[in-house]
Design an enzyme around this catalytic site. Structure first.
Site, PDB file in Angstrom:
ATOM      1  N   LYS A  55      17.598 -38.188 -15.675  1.00 21.82           N
ATOM      2  CA  LYS A  55      19.277 -37.589 -15.565  1.00 21.82           C
ATOM      3  C   LYS A  55      19.159 -36.597 -14.319  1.00 21.82           C
ATOM      4  O   LYS A  55      19.819 -36.844 -13.129  1.00 21.82           O
ATOM      5  CB  LYS A  55      19.825 -36.935 -16.386  1.00 21.82           C
ATOM      6  CG  LYS A  55      19.845 -37.399 -17.770  1.00 21.82           C
ATOM      7  CD  LYS A  55      20.734 -36.281 -18.972  1.00 21.82           C
ATOM      8  CE  LYS A  55      19.897 -35.645 -19.301  1.00 21.82           C
ATOM      9  NZ  LYS A  55      18.786 -36.671 -19.815  1.00 21.82           N
TER      10      LYS A  55
ATOM     11  N   ARG B  35      26.303 -31.076 -23.093  1.00 19.38           N
ATOM     12  CA  ARG B  35      24.998 -31.632 -24.906  1.00 19.38           C
ATOM     13  C   ARG B  35      25.343 -31.365 -25.896  1.00 19.38           C
ATOM     14  O   ARG B  35      25.613 -32.423 -26.841  1.00 19.38           O
ATOM     15  CB  ARG B  35      23.892 -30.989 -24.913  1.00 19.38           C
ATOM     16  CG  ARG B  35      22.629 -31.809 -24.284  1.00 19.38           C
ATOM     17  CD  ARG B  35      21.264 -30.871 -24.480  1.00 19.38           C
ATOM     18  NE  ARG B  35      20.714 -31.681 -24.436  1.00 19.38           N
ATOM     19  CZ  ARG B  35      19.420 -31.849 -22.551  1.00 19.38           C
ATOM     20  NH1 ARG B  35      19.530 -30.951 -22.234  1.00 19.38           N
ATOM     21  NH2 ARG B  35      18.779 -32.168 -22.730  1.00 19.38           N
TER      22      ARG B  35
ATOM     23  N   ARG C 225      13.750 -33.984 -29.885  1.00 23.47           N
ATOM     24  CA  ARG C 225      14.646 -34.469 -29.189  1.00 23.47           C
ATOM     25  C   ARG C 225      15.613 -35.737 -28.743  1.00 23.47           C
ATOM     26  O   ARG C 225      16.433 -35.014 -29.049  1.00 23.47           O
ATOM     27  CB  ARG C 225      14.178 -33.823 -27.687  1.00 23.47           C
ATOM     28  CG  ARG C 225      13.763 -32.284 -27.847  1.00 23.47           C
ATOM     29  CD  ARG C 225      12.420 -32.805 -26.710  1.00 23.47           C
ATOM     30  NE  ARG C 225      13.203 -33.383 -25.530  1.00 23.47           N
ATOM     31  CZ  ARG C 225      12.232 -33.203 -24.160  1.00 23.47           C
ATOM     32  NH1 ARG C 225      11.028 -32.849 -24.137  1.00 23.47           N
ATOM     33  NH2 ARG C 225      13.013 -33.017 -23.111  1.00 23.47           N
TER      34      ARG C 225
HETATM   35  P1  ADP Z   1      16.424 -36.446 -17.390  1.00 22.09           P
HETATM   36  O1  ADP Z   1      16.443 -35.365 -16.608  1.00 22.09           O
HETATM   37  O2  ADP Z   1      16.392 -37.490 -18.314  1.00 22.09           O
HETATM   38  O3  ADP Z   1      14.901 -36.094 -18.835  1.00 22.09           O
HETATM   39  P2  ADP Z   1      13.921 -37.427 -15.507  1.00 22.09           P
HETATM   40  O4  ADP Z   1      15.100 -37.566 -14.274  1.00 22.09           O
HETATM   41  O5  ADP Z   1      13.049 -35.333 -15.611  1.00 22.09           O
HETATM   42  O6  ADP Z   1      14.364 -36.969 -16.889  1.00 22.09           O
HETATM   43  O7  ADP Z   1      12.898 -38.166 -15.844  1.00 22.09           O
HETATM   44  C1  ADP Z   1      12.156 -38.983 -17.102  1.00 22.09           C
HETATM   45  C2  ADP Z   1      10.416 -39.007 -16.339  1.00 22.09           C
HETATM   46  O8  ADP Z   1      10.392 -40.380 -16.112  1.00 22.09           O
HETATM   47  C3  ADP Z   1       9.879 -38.217 -15.157  1.00 22.09           C
HETATM   48  O9  ADP Z   1       9.219 -37.769 -14.958  1.00 22.09           O
HETATM   49  C4  ADP Z   1      11.055 -39.131 -13.708  1.00 22.09           C
HETATM   50  O10 ADP Z   1       9.869 -39.260 -13.161  1.00 22.09           O
HETATM   51  C5  ADP Z   1      11.130 -40.034 -14.927  1.00 22.09           C
HETATM   52  N1  ADP Z   1      11.768 -41.708 -14.159  1.00 22.09           N
HETATM   53  C6  ADP Z   1      12.888 -41.107 -14.585  1.00 22.09           C
HETATM   54  N2  ADP Z   1      13.721 -42.437 -13.771  1.00 22.09           N
HETATM   55  C7  ADP Z   1      12.898 -43.910 -13.919  1.00 22.09           C
HETATM   56  C8  ADP Z   1      13.003 -44.597 -13.277  1.00 22.09           C
HETATM   57  N3  ADP Z   1      13.793 -45.370 -13.471  1.00 22.09           N
HETATM   58  N4  ADP Z   1      12.135 -45.576 -14.297  1.00 22.09           N
HETATM   59  C9  ADP Z   1      11.061 -45.048 -14.675  1.00 22.09           C
HETATM   60  N5  ADP Z   1      10.300 -43.242 -14.139  1.00 22.09           N
HETATM   61  C10 ADP Z   1      11.192 -42.704 -13.991  1.00 22.09           C
HETATM   62  P1  ADP Z   2      15.856 -33.014 -20.542  1.00 17.62           P
HETATM   63  O1  ADP Z   2      16.111 -33.395 -19.211  1.00 17.62           O
HETATM   64  O2  ADP Z   2      14.747 -33.887 -20.871  1.00 17.62           O
HETATM   65  O3  ADP Z   2      16.377 -33.720 -21.581  1.00 17.62           O
HETATM   66  P2  ADP Z   2      16.520 -30.495 -20.488  1.00 17.62           P
HETATM   67  O4  ADP Z   2      15.747 -29.431 -19.541  1.00 17.62           O
HETATM   68  O5  ADP Z   2      17.969 -30.957 -19.508  1.00 17.62           O
HETATM   69  O6  ADP Z   2      15.689 -31.584 -21.020  1.00 17.62           O
HETATM   70  O7  ADP Z   2      16.584 -29.799 -21.495  1.00 17.62           O
HETATM   71  C1  ADP Z   2      15.478 -28.966 -22.361  1.00 17.62           C
HETATM   72  C2  ADP Z   2      15.116 -28.646 -23.414  1.00 17.62           C
HETATM   73  O8  ADP Z   2      16.296 -27.114 -22.689  1.00 17.62           O
HETATM   74  C3  ADP Z   2      16.543 -29.445 -24.514  1.00 17.62           C
HETATM   75  O9  ADP Z   2      16.205 -30.128 -25.186  1.00 17.62           O
HETATM   76  C4  ADP Z   2      17.600 -27.880 -24.661  1.00 17.62           C
HETATM   77  O10 ADP Z   2      16.041 -27.490 -26.133  1.00 17.62           O
HETATM   78  C5  ADP Z   2      17.539 -27.211 -23.747  1.00 17.62           C
HETATM   79  N1  ADP Z   2      19.429 -27.234 -23.499  1.00 17.62           N
HETATM   80  C6  ADP Z   2      19.205 -27.442 -21.844  1.00 17.62           C
HETATM   81  N2  ADP Z   2      20.675 -27.588 -21.322  1.00 17.62           N
HETATM   82  C7  ADP Z   2      21.631 -27.016 -23.263  1.00 17.62           C
HETATM   83  C8  ADP Z   2      22.753 -28.033 -22.868  1.00 17.62           C
HETATM   84  N3  ADP Z   2      23.469 -27.748 -22.674  1.00 17.62           N
HETATM   85  N4  ADP Z   2      22.979 -27.096 -24.380  1.00 17.62           N
HETATM   86  C9  ADP Z   2      22.164 -26.893 -25.157  1.00 17.62           C
HETATM   87  N5  ADP Z   2      20.245 -26.648 -25.288  1.00 17.62           N
HETATM   88  C10 ADP Z   2      19.998 -26.584 -23.480  1.00 17.62           C
END
Ligand code: ADP
Ligand code: ADP
Ligand code: ZN
Length: 213
Positions: free
Chosen positions: A13, A88, A171
């Site tokens: 995302k 979320r 998570r």
């Molecule tokens: P989210 O915001 O949904 O938690 P991230 O954008 O931080 O996800 O991506 C999670 C991890 O996966 C990061 O290390 C990112 O560089 C990697 N990643 C994101 N998109 C891809 C993809 N299409 N293929 C492989 N790795 C990816």
């Molecule tokens: P990821 O992209 O890997 O899912 P985020 O950076 O979006 O991780 O979120 C990391 C943590 O921050 C979540 O696991 C949660 O604890 C908190 N968090 C982020 N956004 C929200 C939300 N909209 N509601 C509740 N908790 C949140």
């Protein structure tokens, strides 16, 4: 243009939201980034949020909603935004809808980045994050030019505390229980678009651009 990114933790995302924000000139608003910035700066909000984040739980809606509504009320969000990590929960989505309805506005697209759980754990172990600017990297799939250093802003990259394998599993459970129902919620509103998130990040982005036009 108002866009919501949906998808499991690690689905990509944030990666996609950054690219959308740049191409369509709207701010990238990530509640996770806002919480991490508060933790880094030692604020009261940061202290409260960290307790939940480190356990892989969601930060309570009361705290989260206020932060988000304040953020999207700022001037730079006038022409839209891409929300990454919010909503979320169904209550969060309802609060956002109410706030938008008051302004005679609505969400244009909810983009669901679809990645099965099996793919997620490997991605998270290799994720590296920049707390200063919110950029994310992957040691294998998207390595920074210099190891441990953010390409975009030069700050030091970190391995997030909540990216440890046990916490990632927690998570994912929380995601399926509390966040996945939003897919139905936005489907019913007629704004849901699902893209395959397992392909190369450039190809995911191409699919999203096709949707956004
Ligand atoms: P989210 O915001 O949904 O938690 P991230 O954008 O931080 O996800 O991506 C999670 C991890 O996966 C990061 O290390 C990112 O560089 C990697 N990643 C994101 N998109 C891809 C993809 N299409 N293929 C492989 N790795 C990816
Ligand atoms: P990821 O992209 O890997 O899912 P985020 O950076 O979006 O991780 O979120 C990391 C943590 O921050 C979540 O696991 C949660 O604890 C908190 N968090 C982020 N956004 C929200 C939300 N909209 N509601 C509740 N908790 C949140
Ligand atoms: Zn950076």
């Amino acid at each position: 243009m108002k866009i919501i990114m949906l998808g499991a933790p690690g689905a990509g995302k944030g990666t996609q939201a950054k690219m959308i924000a740049e191409k369509y000139s709207v701010p990238h608003v990530s509640t996770g980034d806002i919480f991490r910035a508060n933790i880094k700066n030692g604020t009261e909000l940061g202290k409260q949020a960290k307790e939940y984040m480190d356990k892989g739980q969601l930060v309570p809606d009361e705290l989260t909603v206020k932060i988000l509504l304040d953020r999207v009320a700022q001037d730079d969000c006038k022409n839209g935004y891409v929300l990454d990590g919010f909503p979320r929960t169904i209550p969060q989505a309802e609060v956002l809808d109410e706030a938008l309805t008051k302004l005679s506005e609505s969400i244009d697209y909810a983009i669901n980045v679809d990645v099965p759980d099996e793919n997620i754990v490997g991605r998270m172990g290799g994720r590296r994050a920049c707390v200063k600017c919110g950029a994310t990297y992957h040691v294998k799939y998207n390595a920074p030019k210099v190891e441990g250093v953010c390409d975009a802003c030069g700050d030091k990259l970190i391995l997030r505390d909540d990216d440890a394998p046990e916490t990632v599993q927690k998570r994912l459970d929380v995601y399926h229980e509390q966040t996945q129902p939003l897919i139905d919620y936005y489907e019913k509103k007629g704004v849901l678009k699902t893209v395959d998130g397992t392909v190369d990040m450039k190809d995911v982005f191409a699919a999203i651009c096709e949707i956004l036009g």
